[in-house]
Design a protein around this motif. Structure first.
Motif, mmCIF file in Angstrom:
data_model
loop_
_atom_site.group_PDB
_atom_site.id
_atom_site.type_symbol
_atom_site.label_atom_id
_atom_site.label_comp_id
_atom_site.label_asym_id
_atom_site.label_seq_id
_atom_site.Cartn_x
_atom_site.Cartn_y
_atom_site.Cartn_z
ATOM 1 N N GLY A 5 0.794 -1.226 0.000
ATOM 2 C CA GLY A 5 0.000 0.000 0.000
ATOM 3 C C GLY A 5 0.824 1.272 0.000
ATOM 4 O O GLY A 5 0.288 2.356 0.203
ATOM 5 N N GLN A 6 2.121 1.150 -0.235
ATOM 6 C CA GLN A 6 3.005 2.317 -0.267
ATOM 7 C C GLN A 6 3.072 2.899 -1.675
ATOM 8 O O GLN A 6 3.162 2.160 -2.661
ATOM 9 N N LEU A 7 3.051 4.201 -1.759
ATOM 10 C CA LEU A 7 3.137 4.876 -3.042
ATOM 11 C C LEU A 7 4.512 4.642 -3.653
ATOM 12 O O LEU A 7 5.534 4.881 -3.011
ATOM 13 N N THR A 8 4.533 4.150 -4.884
ATOM 14 C CA THR A 8 5.810 3.933 -5.565
ATOM 15 C C THR A 8 5.949 4.782 -6.819
ATOM 16 O O THR A 8 7.043 5.190 -7.178
ATOM 17 N N HIS A 9 4.830 5.028 -7.489
ATOM 18 C CA HIS A 9 4.866 5.752 -8.755
ATOM 19 C C HIS A 9 3.582 6.556 -8.935
ATOM 20 O O HIS A 9 2.590 6.328 -8.244
ATOM 21 N N PHE A 10 3.626 7.444 -9.919
ATOM 22 C CA PHE A 10 2.461 8.209 -10.339
ATOM 23 C C PHE A 10 2.160 7.839 -11.790
ATOM 24 O O PHE A 10 3.077 7.653 -12.584
ATOM 25 N N LEU A 11 0.886 7.785 -12.103
ATOM 26 C CA LEU A 11 0.446 7.441 -13.448
ATOM 27 C C LEU A 11 -0.336 8.609 -14.033
ATOM 28 O O LEU A 11 -1.206 9.171 -13.366
ATOM 29 N N ALA A 12 -0.033 8.966 -15.274
ATOM 30 C CA ALA A 12 -0.782 10.006 -15.992
ATOM 31 C C ALA A 12 -1.295 9.405 -17.289
ATOM 32 O O ALA A 12 -0.529 8.823 -18.055
ATOM 33 N N ILE A 13 -2.617 9.544 -17.495
ATOM 34 C CA ILE A 13 -3.233 9.042 -18.724
ATOM 35 C C ILE A 13 -4.064 10.158 -19.340
ATOM 36 O O ILE A 13 -4.932 10.729 -18.684
ATOM 37 N N GLN A 14 -3.791 10.451 -20.590
ATOM 38 C CA GLN A 14 -4.538 11.485 -21.308
ATOM 39 C C GLN A 14 -5.912 10.935 -21.675
ATOM 40 O O GLN A 14 -6.038 9.849 -22.223
ATOM 41 N N ASP A 15 -6.946 11.696 -21.363
ATOM 42 C CA ASP A 15 -8.314 11.348 -21.732
ATOM 43 C C ASP A 15 -8.625 12.059 -23.037
ATOM 44 O O ASP A 15 -8.735 13.277 -23.073
ATOM 45 N N GLN A 16 -8.761 11.290 -24.100
ATOM 46 C CA GLN A 16 -8.961 11.897 -25.406
ATOM 47 C C GLN A 16 -10.402 12.274 -25.691
ATOM 48 O O GLN A 16 -10.674 12.950 -26.670
ATOM 49 N N SER A 17 -11.333 11.870 -24.836
ATOM 50 C CA SER A 17 -12.724 12.233 -25.089
ATOM 51 C C SER A 17 -12.906 13.750 -25.030
ATOM 52 O O SER A 17 -13.693 14.322 -25.784
ATOM 53 N N ALA A 18 -12.160 14.418 -24.148
ATOM 54 C CA ALA A 18 -12.246 15.881 -24.070
ATOM 55 C C ALA A 18 -11.738 16.519 -25.363
ATOM 56 O O ALA A 18 -12.307 17.492 -25.845
ATOM 57 N N ALA A 19 -10.676 15.952 -25.920
ATOM 58 C CA ALA A 19 -10.148 16.483 -27.181
ATOM 59 C C ALA A 19 -11.148 16.288 -28.313
ATOM 60 O O ALA A 19 -11.328 17.166 -29.157
ATOM 61 N N LEU A 20 -11.814 15.131 -28.315
ATOM 62 C CA LEU A 20 -12.819 14.879 -29.345
ATOM 63 C C LEU A 20 -14.004 15.823 -29.208
ATOM 64 O O LEU A 20 -14.546 16.304 -30.207
ATOM 65 N N GLU A 21 -14.418 16.087 -27.969
ATOM 66 C CA GLU A 21 -15.508 17.032 -27.748
ATOM 67 C C GLU A 21 -15.120 18.430 -28.225
ATOM 68 O O GLU A 21 -15.932 19.127 -28.835
ATOM 69 N N ALA A 22 -13.888 18.831 -27.962
ATOM 70 C CA ALA A 22 -13.415 20.148 -28.409
ATOM 71 C C ALA A 22 -13.380 20.209 -29.933
ATOM 72 O O ALA A 22 -13.756 21.228 -30.526
ATOM 73 N N GLN A 23 -12.941 19.122 -30.575
ATOM 74 C CA GLN A 23 -12.934 19.084 -32.034
ATOM 75 C C GLN A 23 -14.352 19.180 -32.583
ATOM 76 O O GLN A 23 -14.592 19.856 -33.578
#
Length: 195
Positions: free
Chosen positions: A130-148
């Motif tokens: 349960g110890q923090l080892t890393h951070f994860l970042a994932i781009q959500d492309q649905s927002a980009a599609l909505e903007a397009q």
């Protein structure tokens, strides 16, 4: 939806990498997950507990304009300097260090000096204790599609040069106004000979 799928894939990848024995089946699964994550259309990055990048996929390289070799081992702050007040980032990292995910829009400084905004989910990665080892970042492309889609809708309803409503835009605005109030007026001004 894409954010959730990528998180599941990444979680499975991390678990397989951590628990993979020498068995061929686990090695093949780990390789498949690694390939899937690397070829995902959304940017994915992993940073260690000191916020230095340890893994990025090809999409992250495209979004930032950096090569993988230029990103790995470098602090995440390299991409975020000058994009928001320091207090904003302190609150984001506090949220994640508490074990909660953070979802929002981050502005990144690209390699060419320009800025780009990405809708991203940031999550803590914990070990078996349960110890923090890393951070994860994932781009959500649905927002980009909505903007397009919003941009496309605007472009088909307005004149590129003036930004004013064009014929389809005017018809749609008139129909909407008429439906709401059962009456609408249109004024026409001929500006061809206007001086």
């Amino acid at each position: 939806m894409g954010l959730i799928l990528a998180a599941i894939l990444l979680g499975a990848f991390v678990l397989l990498r951590l628990s993979a024995g020498r068995s061929r089946v686990n090695a093949e699964r780990a390789e498949l997950l690694s390939t899937a994550l690397d070829q995902a259309s959304g940017a994915i990055a992993i940073a260690d507990d000191r916020l230095n990048l340890v893994w990025v996929n090809e999409s992250a390289c495209r979004v930032t304009g950096y090569d993988r070799s230029e990103l790995l081992g470098r602090p995440v702050s390299r991409l975020l300097i000058g994009t928001a007040p320091r207090s904003f980032f302190i609150n984001v990292w506090r949220t994640i260090r508490r074990g909660a995910a953070w979802i929002g829009i981050l502005t990144l400084r690209r390699r060419n000096g320009y800025f780009t905004s990405v809708h991203v989910g940031l999550s803590p990665l914990l070990d078996q204790m349960g110890q923090l080892t890393h951070f994860l970042a994932i781009q959500d492309q649905s927002a980009a599609l909505e903007a397009q889609q919003r941009d496309f809708d605007t472009r088909i309803r307005t004149d590129d040069l003036t930004g004013l409503l064009n014929r389809p835009g005017l018809i749609a605005a008139y129909a909407s106004a008429y439906a709401r109030s059962q009456s609408a007026w249109i004024g026409v001004l001929d500006i061809e000979r206007f001086r």
